[in-house]
Design an enzyme around this catalytic site. Structure first.
Site, PDB file in Angstrom:
ATOM      1  N   LYS B  78      31.624 -37.707  76.047  1.00 27.01           N
ATOM      2  CA  LYS B  78      31.584 -37.701  74.950  1.00 27.01           C
ATOM      3  C   LYS B  78      31.141 -36.311  75.061  1.00 27.01           C
ATOM      4  O   LYS B  78      30.602 -35.297  75.945  1.00 27.01           O
ATOM      5  CB  LYS B  78      30.024 -38.569  74.376  1.00 27.01           C
ATOM      6  N   SER B 153      25.662 -42.473  67.716  1.00 26.28           N
ATOM      7  CA  SER B 153      26.688 -42.283  67.296  1.00 26.28           C
ATOM      8  C   SER B 153      28.151 -41.613  68.452  1.00 26.28           C
ATOM      9  O   SER B 153      29.174 -40.971  68.268  1.00 26.28           O
ATOM     10  CB  SER B 153      25.919 -40.277  67.671  1.00 26.28           C
ATOM     11  N   SER B 177      22.239 -44.714  70.300  1.00 24.09           N
ATOM     12  CA  SER B 177      23.886 -44.589  70.087  1.00 24.09           C
ATOM     13  C   SER B 177      24.953 -45.046  71.328  1.00 24.09           C
ATOM     14  O   SER B 177      25.624 -44.132  70.842  1.00 24.09           O
ATOM     15  CB  SER B 177      23.814 -42.944  70.604  1.00 24.09           C
TER      16      SER B 177
END
Lengths: 92, 483
Positions: B78, B153, B177
């Protein structure tokens, strides 16, 4: 939330909004604060001792000088000169 | 079995037996990224050259017979996790050109096993959102239906794994997330106990809630990747010294006698019927495996979203004050006459709308006159949420809930911030209480969109929830996107 409050918060937050964006943001923030207001419905008191009692503190490091990141690396993502950050002139 | 559908244990065997090389494995994923990611948009940066270099190094280690669990395994990261020398944007214009001069602790740990990093995945800007539509660079789509969001997210990591553009990925979870995008994209994702994984080098959103975790096609693969990133780190003051077990060690143990609680508030109004039915059907399957189902209650859930947003935004307002356009990050091109003007202009140009809203909310609830009514009240509610979890865990081993109230939706539905915040209802209490939770797919709706369920564990009981998720997965046939 009125425009004055949004301007005040923007100032605290070091942000600026166009007049158009300010109105839209005020509207959105009003709805958001309405949602946040649900916390006012419940009667609970914060006990600071409980949290601090729970915090896990690792052993403290020895207070000694060790190599740190070199200056060139630290300024590598900034506008710099002679290994210093460059900012607008603040002293006349 | 095709390479793209291999799980980590099979990949390890294939690499160690020289059935495939690390380069061939990396190439197979990089080719798929080239073929499909133009449409999926799961990556912000693909590190092809680095991946081949790392594959070559990994192969040398494999050839010497010194491979560790992840040597030569491709991993997606990420884009809020610092990777030395590789651009780390947090999906924000303010960090568009930021190249970290150091690795996050999790990257040091993964690199010590000689993983092959495929690239940096998209996300909501500063991890603030549940749709990956606030990303400044790549608005990821859902591999099941490209007209839907992948969640967020960590939507880029979830979509990459779902579309088999990476076998496993790191995500981060501040309020759901990892779990919610895992649910939307039909994969498995675990948020470990707060303090299990060092946050050093993770770009901070809300420091008391942020936690790095893993995403994969199975609970076992999540556990294998998690094994590599946990452990005490002196660079993170909240890092735990708790022993790190093999998180996959309990997989295969039966579920007989395991007590699973179902809090009634998580199955009430606001949860889609198909989601509710699917999770309740999964509960019945656990009962059939010998588990005991217990009904329980969590009255504080009503206040959870507000409590979460007050805490998270207060911390975010403070954490994001470091972006001044001077030390690193976007700096305005406009002529500024003062230091103050430089900061205000740089921040206003660099941050997106959702980030700005959260900074405003954070500073509002921390302001004089509002602090007691909002922030301090949220701190009190956090204690109440923790107490309610403790009470429930006195009577059960784990808790089963839906991961999200709905399946993935269209991007148009993300326009209203309040409804987006309310959609976090099923996940935020886990972060508030610092507990571990895993989401895995338990069914599909009438349109074929994945439905996720979450198993919430006691502190440091990741082994138990991985075991339970894996037990369900053994009897479940996933339908992955055809790609």
């Amino acid at each position: 939330m009125d425009m004055e409050m949004v301007k005040y918060l923007a100032d605290l937050s070091k942000l600026e909004f166009s007049d158009e964006k300010l109105g839209e943001t005020a509207q959105q923030m009003t709805s958001i604060i309405e949602l946040m207001d649900t916390v006012k419905e419940i009667d609970v008191t914060y006990d600071a001792y409980k949290d601090n009692h729970d915090v896990f503190l690792p052993e403290l490091r020895t207070d000694s000088v060790i190599p740190s990141m070199e200056t060139a690396k630290i300024v590598s993502n900034a506008k710099s000169s002679d290994n210093c950050f460059v900012v607008p002139k603040v002293v006349e | 079995m095709e390479l793209k559908d291999m799980k980590l244990r099979d990949m390890r065997k294939a690499l160690d037996s020289k059935e495939i090389s690390a380069k061939e494995l990396a190439e197979s994923y990089l080719d798929r990224i080239k073929k499909y990611d133009g449409e999926i948009k799961s990556y912000i940066t693909v590190t092809e050259e680095l991946a081949y270099e790392q594959a070559e190094k990994a192969q040398e280690i494999i050839d010497k017979g010194e491979a560790k669990a992840l040597t030569g395994i491709p991993v997606a990261i990420k884009d809020n996790i610092c990777t030395q020398g590789v651009r780390t944007t947090c999906a924000s214009r303010i960090l568009e050109n930021f190249i970290p001069p150091y690795d996050a602790t999790v990257m040091e740990k993964l690199n010590s096993q000689n993983i092959v990093m495929l690239g940096k995945t998209s996300m909501d800007e500063f991890a603030m959102g549940g749709s990956t539509q606030t990303s400044a660079f790549a608005k990821t789509v859902n591999p099941y239906n490209k007209g839907c969001v992948p969640g967020g997210s960590s939507g880029g990591s979830a979509a990459a794994v779902s579309a088999r553009l990476a076998p496993v990925a790191l995500g981060t979870d501040t309020g759901g997330s990892i779990r919610q995008p895992a649910s939307f994209c039909g994969i498995t994702g675990i948020k470990p106990t707060y303090s299990r994984v060092s946050r050093f080098g993770l770009v901070a959103f809300a420091s008391s809630l942020d936690q790095i975790g893993t995403m994969a096609l199975s609970a076992e693969d999540c556990g294998i990747l998690l094994n590599a990133i946990c452990g005490f780190d002196m660079h993170d003051g909240t890092s735990s010294r708790e022993a790190v077990p093999d998180f996959t060690a309990k997989i295969g143990e039966n579920m007989k006698g395991v007590k699973i609680a179902l809090p009634k508030e998580y199955f009430a109004e606001g949860i889609d019927d198909e989601v509710r039915q699917s999770v309740l059907a999964a509960a019945e399957q656990y009962r059939a495996m010998g588990a005991e189902l217990i009904e329980c209650s969590m009255p504080s859930l009503k206040y959870a979203v507000s409590c979460y947003y007050l805490l998270a935004c207060a911390e975010a307002a403070s954490n994001l004050s470091r972006y001044d356009g001077i030390k690193y990050g976007h700096r305005t091109e406009r002529q500024c006459d003062s230091y103050e003007e430089l900061i205000v202009r740089s921040r206003s140009e660099g941050f997106g709308d959702e980030v700005k809203r959260r900074i405003l909310l954070g500073n509002y609830c921390l302001s004089s006159g509002y602090y007691d009514a909002y922030y301090r009240k949220a701190l009190a509610l956090r204690q109440l949420v923790r107490k309610e979890y403790n009470d429930i865990f006195e009577k059960c081993d784990m808790i089963l809930t839906p991961t999200a109230p709905t399946v993935a939706y269209s991007p148009e539905k993300t326009a209203d911030p309040v409804s987006m915040y309310q959609a976090d209802i099923c996940t935020v209490t886990v972060n508030i209480a610092g507990l571990p939770a895993i989401s895995t797919t338990c069914g599909y709706d009438k349109n074929g969109m994945p439905i996720g369920m979450s198993l919430i564990g006691k502190k440091f009981a990741e082994q138990d929830i991985i075991k339970a998720a894996s037990a369900f997965e053994q009897g479940f046939t996933p339908v992955l996107p055809r790609m």
